[in-house]
Design an enzyme around this catalytic site. Structure first.
Site, mmCIF file in Angstrom:
data_model
loop_
_atom_site.group_PDB
_atom_site.id
_atom_site.type_symbol
_atom_site.label_atom_id
_atom_site.label_comp_id
_atom_site.label_asym_id
_atom_site.label_seq_id
_atom_site.Cartn_x
_atom_site.Cartn_y
_atom_site.Cartn_z
ATOM 1 N N ASP A 20 47.761 45.628 30.647
ATOM 2 C CA ASP A 20 49.051 44.717 30.449
ATOM 3 C C ASP A 20 48.705 44.216 29.478
ATOM 4 O OD1 ASP A 20 49.654 45.707 32.978
ATOM 5 O OD2 ASP A 20 49.607 43.843 34.320
ATOM 6 N N LYS A 80 53.617 49.577 36.768
ATOM 7 C CA LYS A 80 53.474 48.611 38.004
ATOM 8 C C LYS A 80 54.306 47.558 37.683
ATOM 9 C CE LYS A 80 49.650 45.860 36.096
ATOM 10 N NZ LYS A 80 49.910 44.538 36.404
ATOM 11 N N CYS A 113 47.227 39.315 36.108
ATOM 12 C CA CYS A 113 46.959 40.511 36.864
ATOM 13 C C CYS A 113 45.889 40.471 36.605
ATOM 14 C CB CYS A 113 47.433 40.891 35.653
ATOM 15 S SG CYS A 113 49.945 41.118 36.032
#
Length: 196
Positions: A20, A80, A113
């Site tokens: 990310d 996602k 994450c």
């Protein structure tokens, strides 16, 4: 079992997870330019060593693509919405990697994450190597305690340079000179020592 306790890593059964590293996080993540710089070193090392790379983007429609400094065009990018990178599509993808044992993890945010990905991977019996100088958060307190929690859970905390040297193992390695160029200049300070 001894190698697992020691955190040994072998290039032939490892992959790099890049989590990310997206444009919309740029203004809010501490040490963002430095984290991107170090992640780019890891990405270039993975490309040089022909190591598989898994890239995720958290809700790219709202948070934008991976930053342009990281050329992930030759790798599959998985969108996602959940925090862990270990979504079903990524699990299917890594099942195709022969004898995968170790995941090298970098990205943002450390307490969200990165931590959830590390815990999910550990639960599935992968060795997890967190590149601490390539992970950050909005809050340094969140970052620090996430590193502590991952370490307590069994993840190995390491640096980009240490990992690149571990992957090449030997100055006589055919690709060592190329990797050496990536570490010739020290990684930029990503704020870890001042905040511990």
């Amino acid at each position: 079992m001894a190698s697992r306790r020691l955190g040994r890593i072998a290039l032939e059964n490892s992959t790099l997870f890049m989590c990310d590293m997206q444009e919309k996080f740029r203004p809010t993540i501490q040490y963002f330019p430095q984290i991107i710089n170090v992640a780019n070193r890891m990405l270039n090392a993975a490309n040089t060593l022909d190591m598989p790379v898994v890239v995720t983007e958290q809700y790219p429609k709202g948070l934008g693509p991976t930053v342009p400094e990281l050329d992930v065009s030759q790798h599959k990018v998985f969108p996602k919405t959940c925090f862990s990178m270990l979504i079903p599509e990524v699990e299917e993808h890594i099942k195709k990697m022969r004898d995968l044992k170790s995941v090298i993890l970098c990205g943002i945010e450390t307490q969200a994450c990165i931590q959830q990905t590390a815990l999910d991977l550990l639960e599935r019996n992968y060795d997890v190597h967190v590149i601490v100088d390539a992970c950050s958060s909005r809050s340094m307190v969140d970052r620090m305690y996430a590193f502590d929690r991952m370490k307590e859970a069994g993840a190995f905390l390491t640096t980009s340079e240490s990992m690149m040297l571990a992957l090449t193992k030997d100055a006589a390695s055919p690709k060592f000179k190329q990797v050496q160029k990536l570490i010739w200049e020290s990684a930029p300070d990503s704020g870890l020592l001042g905040d511990k």
